[in-house]
Design a protein around this motif. Structure first.
Motif, PDB file in Angstrom:
ATOM      1  N   VAL A  60       0.863  -1.183   0.000  1.00  0.00           N
ATOM      2  CA  VAL A  60       0.000   0.000   0.000  1.00  0.00           C
ATOM      3  C   VAL A  60       0.895   1.228   0.000  1.00  0.00           C
ATOM      4  O   VAL A  60       1.832   1.319   0.793  1.00  0.00           O
ATOM      5  N   GLY A  63      -2.352   6.395  -2.779  1.00  0.00           N
ATOM      6  CA  GLY A  63      -3.124   6.338  -4.016  1.00  0.00           C
ATOM      7  C   GLY A  63      -3.303   4.987  -4.652  1.00  0.00           C
ATOM      8  O   GLY A  63      -4.101   4.847  -5.587  1.00  0.00           O
ATOM      9  N   ARG A  64      -2.588   3.953  -4.180  1.00  0.00           N
ATOM     10  CA  ARG A  64      -2.748   2.662  -4.843  1.00  0.00           C
ATOM     11  C   ARG A  64      -2.267   1.500  -3.977  1.00  0.00           C
ATOM     12  O   ARG A  64      -1.510   1.676  -3.030  1.00  0.00           O
ATOM     13  N   VAL A  65      -2.743   0.313  -4.385  1.00  0.00           N
ATOM     14  CA  VAL A  65      -2.301  -0.949  -3.793  1.00  0.00           C
ATOM     15  C   VAL A  65      -1.734  -1.793  -4.923  1.00  0.00           C
ATOM     16  O   VAL A  65      -2.310  -1.855  -6.016  1.00  0.00           O
ATOM     17  N   GLU A  66      -0.620  -2.445  -4.662  1.00  0.00           N
ATOM     18  CA  GLU A  66       0.081  -3.198  -5.699  1.00  0.00           C
ATOM     19  C   GLU A  66       0.412  -4.591  -5.175  1.00  0.00           C
ATOM     20  O   GLU A  66       0.854  -4.748  -4.030  1.00  0.00           O
ATOM     21  N   THR A 110       1.192  -5.927 -10.307  1.00  0.00           N
ATOM     22  CA  THR A 110      -0.074  -5.490 -10.866  1.00  0.00           C
ATOM     23  C   THR A 110      -0.825  -4.675  -9.826  1.00  0.00           C
ATOM     24  O   THR A 110      -0.666  -4.893  -8.616  1.00  0.00           O
ATOM     25  N   ASN A 111      -1.622  -3.728 -10.291  1.00  0.00           N
ATOM     26  CA  ASN A 111      -2.476  -2.995  -9.368  1.00  0.00           C
ATOM     27  C   ASN A 111      -3.499  -3.938  -8.763  1.00  0.00           C
ATOM     28  O   ASN A 111      -4.010  -4.833  -9.445  1.00  0.00           O
ATOM     29  N   HIS A 113      -7.065  -4.225  -6.581  1.00  0.00           N
ATOM     30  CA  HIS A 113      -8.254  -3.457  -6.171  1.00  0.00           C
ATOM     31  C   HIS A 113      -8.602  -3.791  -4.721  1.00  0.00           C
ATOM     32  O   HIS A 113      -9.097  -4.874  -4.414  1.00  0.00           O
ATOM     33  N   PRO A 115      -9.931  -1.001  -2.143  1.00  0.00           N
ATOM     34  CA  PRO A 115     -10.138   0.374  -1.663  1.00  0.00           C
ATOM     35  C   PRO A 115     -10.232   0.481  -0.147  1.00  0.00           C
ATOM     36  O   PRO A 115      -9.781   1.475   0.435  1.00  0.00           O
ATOM     37  N   LEU A 118      -6.672   0.328   1.197  1.00  0.00           N
ATOM     38  CA  LEU A 118      -5.990   1.576   0.888  1.00  0.00           C
ATOM     39  C   LEU A 118      -6.415   2.689   1.840  1.00  0.00           C
ATOM     40  O   LEU A 118      -5.575   3.416   2.389  1.00  0.00           O
ATOM     41  N   THR A 122      -3.864   4.235   4.683  1.00  0.00           N
ATOM     42  CA  THR A 122      -3.550   5.642   4.471  1.00  0.00           C
ATOM     43  C   THR A 122      -3.941   6.478   5.680  1.00  0.00           C
ATOM     44  O   THR A 122      -3.178   7.351   6.122  1.00  0.00           O
TER      45      THR A 122
END
Length: 257
Positions: A60, A63-66, A110-111, A113, A115, A118, A122
């Motif tokens: 994390v 703006g994104r999770v990978e 890869t991204n 999903h 939310p 995240l 955050t």
């Protein structure tokens, strides 16, 4: 056991960096959480070199999770500005619930999903609290526990496999691990493919290389022929070739750097 700097090729160049053990209830899912935080001066870049553990990471960052697959070579990341990341070094038991084919992510990412994950991580990292890292690791663990659910027997067996391959210096061949785990070599290979995305031999190789790099770094006067023998390499040349293939540098040059 948490090795605070194993896998990090140049620890002195690291920004603020922490590895936190998972809470007890997530011990079957996560090896550890790793959390770098950095503030690089404007116009400067901090390049971080890593020879990663043979495992997947769920990361994390703002703006994104990978989802990052297992790697077969040394990697680097250039840090700029101000930032943070919270990564979970996943145990094999977590992997089947997150990706169908981990081998497709080998040396790739890869991204992912997620939310809710995240938002929770955050909030913890940017709340300005004294225990922000511990809070981030806890909410990350809570999310994994809910997402993965009960750990199946085969997944626990995959965890045992990874622990053996990565922690037992007496295991120098995949066949040794299969005997210790009372399973066929083919079953061992299937477990590694489904839960890590690498063959068992590659996991053993990564453990030996990580330890070799750490020993060279922490004991600059170590005799490389002796080190090669202690780690199960055929000879000094075998160790040097492994270093060059994965790290792109000979152990003697790494020691000098």
């Amino acid at each position: 056991m948490i090795y605070a700097q194993r896998g990090i090729l140049y620890p002195a160049r690291m920004p603020e960096f922490h590895r936190l053990p998972p809470p007890t209830e997530a011990a079957q899912l996560v090896e550890w959480f790793w959390i770098p935080e950095w503030h690089i001066e404007p116009g400067r870049t901090s390049r971080q070199h890593v020879v990663a553990y043979p495992a997947l990471n769920l990361v994390v960052q703002p703006g994104r999770v990978e989802l990052v697959g297992a790697s077969t070579k040394a990697t680097h990341r250039d840090l700029v500005g101000r930032g943070w990341a919270v990564g979970a070094l996943l145990k094999p038991a977590s992997v089947a619930a997150l990706v169908d084919d981990p081998s497709a992510l080998r040396d790739d990412s890869t991204n992912f999903h997620a939310p809710e994950l995240l938002a929770a991580v955050t909030q913890a990292m940017e709340a300005g609290e004294d225990m922000h890292r511990e809070r981030a690791a806890q909410v990350f663990a809570d999310w994994l526990i809910e997402r993965i659910g009960q750990v199946a027997a085969s997944a626990r067996q995959a965890n045992e496999m990874a622990t053996l391959l990565m922690a037992d210096a007496a295991i120098t061949r995949a066949e040794d691990a299969a005997v210790r785990l009372s399973m066929s070599l083919r079953t061992l290979q299937r477990l590694a493919h489904r839960h890590v995305g690498l063959p068992p031999a590659a996991m053993i190789r990564r453990r030996r290389l990580q330890e070799a790099a750490q020993r060279v770094r922490e004991h600059p006067d170590v005799d490389l022929s002796t080190l090669a023998a202690e780690l199960g390499y055929a000879d000094h040349a075998h160790l040097t070739n492994d270093f060059r293939t994965v790290l792109g540098i000979a152990p003697s040059a790494y020691r000098s750097s």
